[in-house]
Motif scaffolding. Structure first.
Motif, PDB file in Angstrom:
ATOM      1  N   LYS A  50       0.826  -1.187   0.000  1.00  0.00           N
ATOM      2  CA  LYS A  50       0.000   0.000   0.000  1.00  0.00           C
ATOM      3  C   LYS A  50       0.870   1.251   0.000  1.00  0.00           C
ATOM      4  CE  LYS A  50      -3.801  -0.099   2.214  1.00  0.00           C
ATOM      5  NZ  LYS A  50      -4.828  -0.132   3.270  1.00  0.00           N
ATOM      6  N   GLY A  51       0.544   2.187  -0.872  1.00  0.00           N
ATOM      7  CA  GLY A  51       1.300   3.427  -0.933  1.00  0.00           C
ATOM      8  C   GLY A  51       2.574   3.336  -1.741  1.00  0.00           C
ATOM      9  N   SER A  52       2.814   2.219  -2.437  1.00  0.00           N
ATOM     10  CA  SER A  52       4.071   2.056  -3.159  1.00  0.00           C
ATOM     11  C   SER A  52       4.097   2.785  -4.486  1.00  0.00           C
ATOM     12  CB  SER A  52       4.333   0.562  -3.407  1.00  0.00           C
ATOM     13  OG  SER A  52       3.363   0.025  -4.269  1.00  0.00           O
ATOM     14  N   ARG A  53       2.919   3.147  -5.015  1.00  0.00           N
ATOM     15  CA  ARG A  53       2.870   3.796  -6.321  1.00  0.00           C
ATOM     16  C   ARG A  53       3.150   5.287  -6.173  1.00  0.00           C
ATOM     17  NH1 ARG A  53      -1.812   2.427 -10.284  1.00  0.00           N
ATOM     18  NH2 ARG A  53      -0.213   1.054 -11.068  1.00  0.00           N
ATOM     19  N   ALA A  54       4.083   5.782  -6.973  1.00  0.00           N
ATOM     20  CA  ALA A  54       4.395   7.209  -6.948  1.00  0.00           C
ATOM     21  C   ALA A  54       3.237   7.995  -7.537  1.00  0.00           C
ATOM     22  CB  ALA A  54       5.668   7.480  -7.751  1.00  0.00           C
ATOM     23  N   ALA A  55       3.092   9.239  -7.101  1.00  0.00           N
ATOM     24  CA  ALA A  55       1.935  10.039  -7.507  1.00  0.00           C
ATOM     25  C   ALA A  55       1.840  10.223  -9.004  1.00  0.00           C
ATOM     26  CB  ALA A  55       1.993  11.399  -6.812  1.00  0.00           C
ATOM     27  N   ASN A  56       2.960  10.365  -9.689  1.00  0.00           N
ATOM     28  CA  ASN A  56       2.923  10.622 -11.128  1.00  0.00           C
ATOM     29  C   ASN A  56       3.367   9.423 -11.950  1.00  0.00           C
ATOM     30  OD1 ASN A  56       2.013  13.335 -10.949  1.00  0.00           O
ATOM     31  ND2 ASN A  56       4.051  13.940 -10.275  1.00  0.00           N
ATOM     32  N   GLU A  57       3.403   8.268 -11.334  1.00  0.00           N
ATOM     33  CA  GLU A  57       3.746   7.057 -12.066  1.00  0.00           C
ATOM     34  C   GLU A  57       2.648   6.759 -13.072  1.00  0.00           C
ATOM     35  OE1 GLU A  57       4.167   2.282 -11.138  1.00  0.00           O
ATOM     36  OE2 GLU A  57       4.388   3.744  -9.532  1.00  0.00           O
ATOM     37  N   PRO A  58       2.999   6.301 -14.302  1.00  0.00           N
ATOM     38  CA  PRO A  58       1.966   5.963 -15.274  1.00  0.00           C
ATOM     39  C   PRO A  58       0.962   4.989 -14.674  1.00  0.00           C
ATOM     40  CG  PRO A  58       4.107   5.967 -16.325  1.00  0.00           C
ATOM     41  CD  PRO A  58       4.349   6.154 -14.852  1.00  0.00           C
ATOM     42  N   GLY A  59      -0.293   5.296 -14.844  1.00  0.00           N
ATOM     43  CA  GLY A  59      -1.340   4.445 -14.320  1.00  0.00           C
ATOM     44  C   GLY A  59      -1.911   4.946 -13.013  1.00  0.00           C
ATOM     45  N   SER A  60      -1.287   5.954 -12.403  1.00  0.00           N
ATOM     46  CA  SER A  60      -1.814   6.496 -11.162  1.00  0.00           C
ATOM     47  C   SER A  60      -2.947   7.467 -11.463  1.00  0.00           C
ATOM     48  CB  SER A  60      -0.708   7.219 -10.382  1.00  0.00           C
ATOM     49  OG  SER A  60      -0.314   8.392 -11.052  1.00  0.00           O
ATOM     50  N   PRO A  61      -3.831   7.736 -10.488  1.00  0.00           N
ATOM     51  CA  PRO A  61      -4.960   8.648 -10.735  1.00  0.00           C
ATOM     52  C   PRO A  61      -4.532  10.021 -11.202  1.00  0.00           C
ATOM     53  CG  PRO A  61      -5.297   7.424  -8.704  1.00  0.00           C
ATOM     54  CD  PRO A  61      -3.887   7.136  -9.173  1.00  0.00           C
ATOM     55  N   GLU A  62      -3.314  10.465 -10.796  1.00  0.00           N
ATOM     56  CA  GLU A  62      -2.866  11.793 -11.180  1.00  0.00           C
ATOM     57  C   GLU A  62      -2.418  11.867 -12.636  1.00  0.00           C
ATOM     58  OE1 GLU A  62      -2.765  11.367  -6.880  1.00  0.00           O
ATOM     59  OE2 GLU A  62      -1.972  10.158  -8.518  1.00  0.00           O
ATOM     60  N   SER A  63      -2.074  10.731 -13.249  1.00  0.00           N
ATOM     61  CA  SER A  63      -1.523  10.767 -14.597  1.00  0.00           C
ATOM     62  C   SER A  63      -2.432  10.169 -15.653  1.00  0.00           C
ATOM     63  CB  SER A  63      -0.180  10.016 -14.621  1.00  0.00           C
ATOM     64  OG  SER A  63      -0.387   8.639 -14.368  1.00  0.00           O
ATOM     65  N   ALA A  64      -3.518   9.506 -15.238  1.00  0.00           N
ATOM     66  CA  ALA A  64      -4.362   8.842 -16.219  1.00  0.00           C
ATOM     67  C   ALA A  64      -5.811   8.875 -15.762  1.00  0.00           C
ATOM     68  CB  ALA A  64      -3.910   7.392 -16.401  1.00  0.00           C
ATOM     69  N   ALA A  65      -6.704   8.759 -16.724  1.00  0.00           N
ATOM     70  CA  ALA A  65      -8.122   8.701 -16.399  1.00  0.00           C
ATOM     71  C   ALA A  65      -8.422   7.387 -15.691  1.00  0.00           C
ATOM     72  CB  ALA A  65      -8.933   8.809 -17.679  1.00  0.00           C
ATOM     73  N   SER A  66      -9.379   7.399 -14.787  1.00  0.00           N
ATOM     74  CA  SER A  66      -9.749   6.199 -14.049  1.00  0.00           C
ATOM     75  C   SER A  66     -10.810   5.404 -14.809  1.00  0.00           C
ATOM     76  CB  SER A  66     -10.288   6.575 -12.674  1.00  0.00           C
ATOM     77  OG  SER A  66      -9.290   7.170 -11.880  1.00  0.00           O
ATOM     78  N   PRO A  67     -10.694   4.074 -14.833  1.00  0.00           N
ATOM     79  CA  PRO A  67     -11.712   3.258 -15.491  1.00  0.00           C
ATOM     80  C   PRO A  67     -12.989   3.251 -14.676  1.00  0.00           C
ATOM     81  CG  PRO A  67     -10.147   1.857 -14.333  1.00  0.00           C
ATOM     82  CD  PRO A  67      -9.612   3.260 -14.236  1.00  0.00           C
ATOM     83  N   THR A  68     -14.112   3.292 -15.354  1.00  0.00           N
ATOM     84  CA  THR A  68     -15.399   3.358 -14.657  1.00  0.00           C
ATOM     85  C   THR A  68     -16.376   2.265 -15.070  1.00  0.00           C
ATOM     86  OG1 THR A  68     -16.264   4.898 -16.314  1.00  0.00           O
ATOM     87  CG2 THR A  68     -15.237   5.866 -14.346  1.00  0.00           C
ATOM     88  N   HIS A  69     -16.124   1.591 -16.201  1.00  0.00           N
ATOM     89  CA  HIS A  69     -17.110   0.633 -16.703  1.00  0.00           C
ATOM     90  C   HIS A  69     -16.424  -0.409 -17.562  1.00  0.00           C
ATOM     91  CE1 HIS A  69     -20.432  -0.901 -19.221  1.00  0.00           C
ATOM     92  NE2 HIS A  69     -21.191  -0.606 -18.181  1.00  0.00           N
ATOM     93  N   VAL A  70     -16.881  -1.662 -17.482  1.00  0.00           N
ATOM     94  CA  VAL A  70     -16.365  -2.735 -18.315  1.00  0.00           C
ATOM     95  C   VAL A  70     -17.524  -3.506 -18.925  1.00  0.00           C
ATOM     96  CG1 VAL A  70     -16.195  -4.315 -16.341  1.00  0.00           C
ATOM     97  CG2 VAL A  70     -14.867  -4.789 -18.420  1.00  0.00           C
ATOM     98  N   SER A  71     -17.371  -3.884 -20.180  1.00  0.00           N
ATOM     99  CA  SER A  71     -18.381  -4.732 -20.822  1.00  0.00           C
ATOM    100  C   SER A  71     -17.686  -5.821 -21.623  1.00  0.00           C
ATOM    101  CB  SER A  71     -19.312  -3.917 -21.717  1.00  0.00           C
ATOM    102  OG  SER A  71     -18.603  -3.333 -22.788  1.00  0.00           O
ATOM    103  N   ILE A  72     -18.281  -7.011 -21.580  1.00  0.00           N
ATOM    104  CA  ILE A  72     -17.802  -8.154 -22.371  1.00  0.00           C
ATOM    105  C   ILE A  72     -19.027  -8.717 -23.064  1.00  0.00           C
ATOM    106  CG2 ILE A  72     -16.440 -10.273 -22.361  1.00  0.00           C
ATOM    107  CD1 ILE A  72     -15.522  -9.571 -19.528  1.00  0.00           C
ATOM    108  N   PRO A  73     -19.354  -8.220 -24.251  1.00  0.00           N
ATOM    109  CA  PRO A  73     -20.607  -8.605 -24.918  1.00  0.00           C
ATOM    110  C   PRO A  73     -20.793 -10.103 -25.098  1.00  0.00           C
ATOM    111  CG  PRO A  73     -19.612  -6.707 -25.994  1.00  0.00           C
ATOM    112  CD  PRO A  73     -18.601  -7.206 -25.014  1.00  0.00           C
ATOM    113  N   SER A  74     -19.727 -10.831 -25.370  1.00  0.00           N
ATOM    114  CA  SER A  74     -19.861 -12.251 -25.691  1.00  0.00           C
ATOM    115  C   SER A  74     -20.357 -13.095 -24.521  1.00  0.00           C
ATOM    116  CB  SER A  74     -18.528 -12.809 -26.194  1.00  0.00           C
ATOM    117  OG  SER A  74     -17.540 -12.766 -25.175  1.00  0.00           O
ATOM    118  N   ILE A  75     -20.181 -12.601 -23.281  1.00  0.00           N
ATOM    119  CA  ILE A  75     -20.664 -13.365 -22.122  1.00  0.00           C
ATOM    120  C   ILE A  75     -21.636 -12.547 -21.266  1.00  0.00           C
ATOM    121  CG2 ILE A  75     -18.694 -14.928 -22.003  1.00  0.00           C
ATOM    122  CD1 ILE A  75     -17.573 -13.188 -19.727  1.00  0.00           C
ATOM    123  N   GLY A  76     -22.108 -11.434 -21.802  1.00  0.00           N
ATOM    124  CA  GLY A  76     -23.141 -10.669 -21.137  1.00  0.00           C
ATOM    125  C   GLY A  76     -22.708  -9.861 -19.924  1.00  0.00           C
TER     126      GLY A  76
END
Length: 210
Positions: A50-76
């Motif tokens: 916990k807390g190991s990710r740097a604030a501006n590391e790629p993939g952190s909330p400060e550097s990228a949009a957060s995912p909000t929804h997932v869909s997999i049509p083939s399995i509903g």
């Protein structure tokens, strides 16, 4: 000049290799496992603290949009994404049983669409019945997985393969380890049940951005 330390996930992998994934539980436990007697990946090994990710590391909330929804049509599958962190014992949280139809994104992994492995976790079944990843075992190679973020962008991933593994031999490095791919991993429970009624395996779906 001091020697640069290795990435944290690499440093803790040997210790994690000695830990078995917790089985699905019929009652809440101190590790944050939820009562899902027939199909939840209750506590998953994590290569990060916990807390190991740097604030501006790629993939952190400060550097990228957060995912909000997932869909997999083939399995509903059509689900919002909740954020998951770590339990006190260092294992990855899973969605609570009452949110069995909701997929979770482990925030210690990459942000979907960024370089690295993004990890999504969902239940197979809970005490309330079938859950969001109940049919994940039916997914085919090449299937489309769409993820939308909080900026309105939608990314697509193609399934490259699936793997069923014993919870006692979870491939931590393969799932969470460093990669140059824009990768996605989906995890749920699978397999037969032990004497306590806990699934003994995990199902892992591997996908890359298309």
């Amino acid at each position: 000049m001091s020697r640069k330390p290795p990435p944290l996930w690499r440093a803790v992998l040997p210790a994690l290799a000695c830990l078995a994934l917790a089985g699905c539980s019929s009652s809440p436990s101190s590790s944050g496992a939820v009562d899902a007697p027939s199909g939840a990946p209750d506590a998953l090994n994590s290569p990060k603290e916990k807390g190991s990710r740097a604030a501006n590391e790629p993939g952190s909330p400060e550097s990228a949009a957060s995912p909000t929804h997932v869909s997999i049509p083939s399995i509903g599958v059509n689900s919002s994404l909740m954020r998951l962190g770590l339990n006190k014992d260092g294992t990855v949280e899973v969605p609570p049983a009452e949110k069995g139809m909701t997929v979770g994104w482990y925030t210690g992994s990459a942000t979907p669409g960024e370089r690295g492995a993004a990890v999504l976790i969902g239940h197979n079944d809970t005490r309330f019945g079938k859950a969001v990843f109940h049919d994940l075992k039916k997914i085919d190679k090449g299937a489309d997985i769409a993820i939308r973020n909080d900026r309105g962008a939608e990314m697509h991933f193609r399934v490259t393969g699936t793997e069923t593994v014993s919870k006692k031999a979870f491939p931590t490095k393969k799932v969470y380890g460093s990669t140059d791919q824009r990768a996605l991993r989906l995890i749920t429970c699978d397999g037969a049940f032990d004497a306590q009624g806990h699934p003994v395996d995990n199902l892992i779906v591997y996908a890359n951005r298309s």
